[in-house]
Scaffold this motif. Sequence first.
Motif, PDB file in Angstrom:
ATOM      1  N   SER A 199      18.244  49.782   8.321  1.00  0.00           N
ATOM      2  CA  SER A 199      17.449  50.897   7.813  1.00  0.00           C
ATOM      3  C   SER A 199      16.549  51.505   8.883  1.00  0.00           C
ATOM      4  O   SER A 199      16.324  52.719   8.902  1.00  0.00           O
ATOM      5  N   TYR A 200      15.989  50.664   9.761  1.00  0.00           N
ATOM      6  CA  TYR A 200      15.057  51.143  10.779  1.00  0.00           C
ATOM      7  C   TYR A 200      15.683  51.174  12.172  1.00  0.00           C
ATOM      8  O   TYR A 200      14.990  51.358  13.164  1.00  0.00           O
ATOM      9  N   LEU A 201      16.995  50.974  12.248  1.00  0.00           N
ATOM     10  CA  LEU A 201      17.675  51.015  13.537  1.00  0.00           C
ATOM     11  C   LEU A 201      17.939  52.471  13.910  1.00  0.00           C
ATOM     12  O   LEU A 201      18.492  53.225  13.103  1.00  0.00           O
ATOM     13  N   PRO A 202      17.538  52.916  15.109  1.00  0.00           N
ATOM     14  CA  PRO A 202      17.720  54.330  15.481  1.00  0.00           C
ATOM     15  C   PRO A 202      19.167  54.777  15.337  1.00  0.00           C
ATOM     16  O   PRO A 202      20.097  54.112  15.788  1.00  0.00           O
ATOM     17  N   GLY A 203      19.346  55.917  14.646  1.00  0.00           N
ATOM     18  CA  GLY A 203      20.664  56.487  14.477  1.00  0.00           C
ATOM     19  C   GLY A 203      21.494  55.863  13.386  1.00  0.00           C
ATOM     20  O   GLY A 203      22.645  56.251  13.193  1.00  0.00           O
ATOM     21  N   ASP A 204      20.916  54.907  12.616  1.00  0.00           N
ATOM     22  CA  ASP A 204      21.736  54.186  11.630  1.00  0.00           C
ATOM     23  C   ASP A 204      20.984  53.950  10.326  1.00  0.00           C
ATOM     24  O   ASP A 204      21.253  52.997   9.617  1.00  0.00           O
ATOM     25  N   SER A 205      19.982  54.781  10.027  1.00  0.00           N
ATOM     26  CA  SER A 205      19.213  54.588   8.800  1.00  0.00           C
ATOM     27  C   SER A 205      20.048  55.017   7.609  1.00  0.00           C
ATOM     28  O   SER A 205      20.713  56.053   7.630  1.00  0.00           O
ATOM     29  N   GLY A 206      20.015  54.225   6.541  1.00  0.00           N
ATOM     30  CA  GLY A 206      20.891  54.455   5.407  1.00  0.00           C
ATOM     31  C   GLY A 206      20.290  55.331   4.331  1.00  0.00           C
ATOM     32  O   GLY A 206      20.792  56.406   4.022  1.00  0.00           O
ATOM     33  N   HIS A 207      19.185  54.912   3.703  1.00  0.00           N
ATOM     34  CA  HIS A 207      18.601  55.637   2.584  1.00  0.00           C
ATOM     35  C   HIS A 207      18.042  56.984   3.047  1.00  0.00           C
ATOM     36  O   HIS A 207      17.528  57.126   4.155  1.00  0.00           O
ATOM     37  N   ALA A 208      18.113  57.981   2.157  1.00  0.00           N
ATOM     38  CA  ALA A 208      17.596  59.312   2.487  1.00  0.00           C
ATOM     39  C   ALA A 208      16.097  59.265   2.761  1.00  0.00           C
ATOM     40  O   ALA A 208      15.591  59.948   3.659  1.00  0.00           O
ATOM     41  N   SER A 209      15.364  58.445   1.987  1.00  0.00           N
ATOM     42  CA  SER A 209      13.914  58.356   2.194  1.00  0.00           C
ATOM     43  C   SER A 209      13.588  57.765   3.561  1.00  0.00           C
ATOM     44  O   SER A 209      12.664  58.223   4.243  1.00  0.00           O
ATOM     45  N   THR A 210      14.344  56.745   3.979  1.00  0.00           N
ATOM     46  CA  THR A 210      14.117  56.145   5.296  1.00  0.00           C
ATOM     47  C   THR A 210      14.452  57.129   6.405  1.00  0.00           C
ATOM     48  O   THR A 210      13.741  57.230   7.407  1.00  0.00           O
ATOM     49  N   ALA A 211      15.553  57.867   6.227  1.00  0.00           N
ATOM     50  CA  ALA A 211      15.927  58.876   7.222  1.00  0.00           C
ATOM     51  C   ALA A 211      14.868  59.963   7.320  1.00  0.00           C
ATOM     52  O   ALA A 211      14.561  60.449   8.416  1.00  0.00           O
ATOM     53  N   LEU A 212      14.279  60.346   6.184  1.00  0.00           N
ATOM     54  CA  LEU A 212      13.231  61.363   6.192  1.00  0.00           C
ATOM     55  C   LEU A 212      12.002  60.877   6.945  1.00  0.00           C
ATOM     56  O   LEU A 212      11.432  61.603   7.764  1.00  0.00           O
ATOM     57  N   LEU A 213      11.589  59.619   6.678  1.00  0.00           N
ATOM     58  CA  LEU A 213      10.436  59.079   7.380  1.00  0.00           C
ATOM     59  C   LEU A 213      10.701  58.967   8.884  1.00  0.00           C
ATOM     60  O   LEU A 213       9.840  59.277   9.701  1.00  0.00           O
ATOM     61  N   SER A 214      11.889  58.519   9.260  1.00  0.00           N
ATOM     62  CA  SER A 214      12.241  58.437  10.672  1.00  0.00           C
ATOM     63  C   SER A 214      12.190  59.810  11.324  1.00  0.00           C
ATOM     64  O   SER A 214      11.738  59.956  12.466  1.00  0.00           O
ATOM     65  N   SER A 215      12.642  60.828  10.600  1.00  0.00           N
ATOM     66  CA  SER A 215      12.605  62.189  11.133  1.00  0.00           C
ATOM     67  C   SER A 215      11.164  62.653  11.340  1.00  0.00           C
ATOM     68  O   SER A 215      10.847  63.285  12.353  1.00  0.00           O
ATOM     69  N   LEU A 216      10.284  62.346  10.373  1.00  0.00           N
ATOM     70  CA  LEU A 216       8.885  62.743  10.506  1.00  0.00           C
ATOM     71  C   LEU A 216       8.246  62.079  11.721  1.00  0.00           C
ATOM     72  O   LEU A 216       7.527  62.726  12.496  1.00  0.00           O
ATOM     73  N   PHE A 217       8.488  60.785  11.891  1.00  0.00           N
ATOM     74  CA  PHE A 217       7.940  60.083  13.045  1.00  0.00           C
ATOM     75  C   PHE A 217       8.455  60.683  14.344  1.00  0.00           C
ATOM     76  O   PHE A 217       7.685  60.979  15.264  1.00  0.00           O
ATOM     77  N   ALA A 218       9.761  60.849  14.439  1.00  0.00           N
ATOM     78  CA  ALA A 218      10.360  61.304  15.691  1.00  0.00           C
ATOM     79  C   ALA A 218       9.941  62.726  16.031  1.00  0.00           C
ATOM     80  O   ALA A 218       9.644  63.045  17.191  1.00  0.00           O
TER      81      ALA A 218
END
Length: 515
Positions: free
Chosen positions: A314-333
């Motif tokens: 879920s928190y591995l760069p480029g491999d996040s599964g859930h839409a919510s996790t991907a959204l949070l990763s996008s906000l951070f990045a």
Amino acid sequence: MKAQTVKDYLAVHTWVGILCGLVLFVAFYAGAFSMLEAEITRWTQPPAPASSAVSDDGDALAAAFLAAHPDAKGRVRLRWPGADNAQPALAHMERGKDPVWWQLGSDGQLRRMASMPREDDTSGNFVDYLHRKGGLPIPLEVAEPVIGLVSLVYALALVSGVVVLLPSLVKDLFYLRLGANLKRMWLDVHNLLGVASLPFHLAIALSAAVFGLHDFVYLAQDKFIYQDGLRATVARDSVPPPKVARADWLPPSEIKRRVVEQAPHFRPAGMDYVMLPAGPVALVGGSDERHFQRASRYGLAFVHLGTGQIYDRSYLPGDSGHASTALLSSLFALHFGSFGGDPVRLLYLLLGLSGALLFYTGNLLWIETRTKRMRHPQAGLGMERPRHVRVVSALTLGVCLGCAAALPATLALAHWLAPVLDAPLGGLDAVHQGAYYAIFSACIAWAIWRGTDRAARGLLWFTAACNALVPLAVLLSLSPDGTLLGAVCALLTLFFAWLAWRQRCVKSPENGDRW
């Protein structure tokens, strides 16, 4: 669009900008420098050289600590050697307590480190905290919600500004009138900067609001959305950690090797053992700048302690599964620019500086709009400003130039003093806090006492001199670590010197010499 509608949006945009502009200037200016956080830390606090009295075996260090502390609670973090640390180190972190750092002596005995490795209290971290607090001299946990609210208002200013600009967008956007009409000149610069970098500013505003107000958002979700509570819902939807007997744990180096096999572009930097009541959880932290990353500069892989298999990506760069996790990763990045490597970092640095200029020009527009110009027969063009306009004008000059001067000055001071301080971390943080706020406050006091027009030229030359300290220190140190920082400050030196040189003395019977 009705003229009254545009007028209403202009009023919203103007007052929101005035109320929040100075805090946002500091946040953006320090945020631009935070793109060089790692370089700043290495330049001001070079890593300690390797010692023959300390073992280079990270596996033996972890095994010795876990054997000596079988009931350890909290988090046990192993840092592998890297750019910031020449030899492995291990920290035991418990909630409410300071981390305790350990190394393994060459004799095989655990040794508690006299001073912590660079992790939190560093020069780079000071710059990051200055950015996150918007320069407010208050604790971070108090400042972050304030910045979150400011960011929401900042998003409102962006939307209202676009609405105001729409009627003249095509005609005026790329038309820079750099003449004697200061109001028109600053308006053109302000509009061009705002529209050209609008996607960046929207991403920063929304992500900063999420970071600053996330505790309140989570609390509301916990009370009103999730029937069993947010924590229980997250735990139910998470991948359960596998249970592995202590005797079957793989050594950290083998886990690192297997993680790299499964994610070839992921660069591990350390490993955490999180001691939970249900059993330990292993996390490998590292970076992969080809993708968005979950935290400001790194991602995480949840690893099976017995096989080294990544069981939760879920928190591995480029491999996040859930839409919510991907959204949070996008906000951070998108907020931290932690993707794309050095080109994106340099782009964010330029966008951060241009963002600071956007808020500065916004205040100048407000000041110029409320400045009454009068023609004097003998002295030419003079000015008359109400008291509240003079106060805002002085604060704008003092805060903006105070930040631009104090930040490079305290970094140069830290570079010179770090090797001789008895307590490198605590002492250095005191240097940063004392030097920055002393220079910052002095610039504000000087601008208020002398008045904007008389103080401007001197403060500009002072800001140029403070920035020049950094490239001077880089040249004297002959260290490649500060090359990029020195180049940035050299360009800022030329910029502020050029602004100071452009100032001209104009006689006014009411205002005296106007710079």
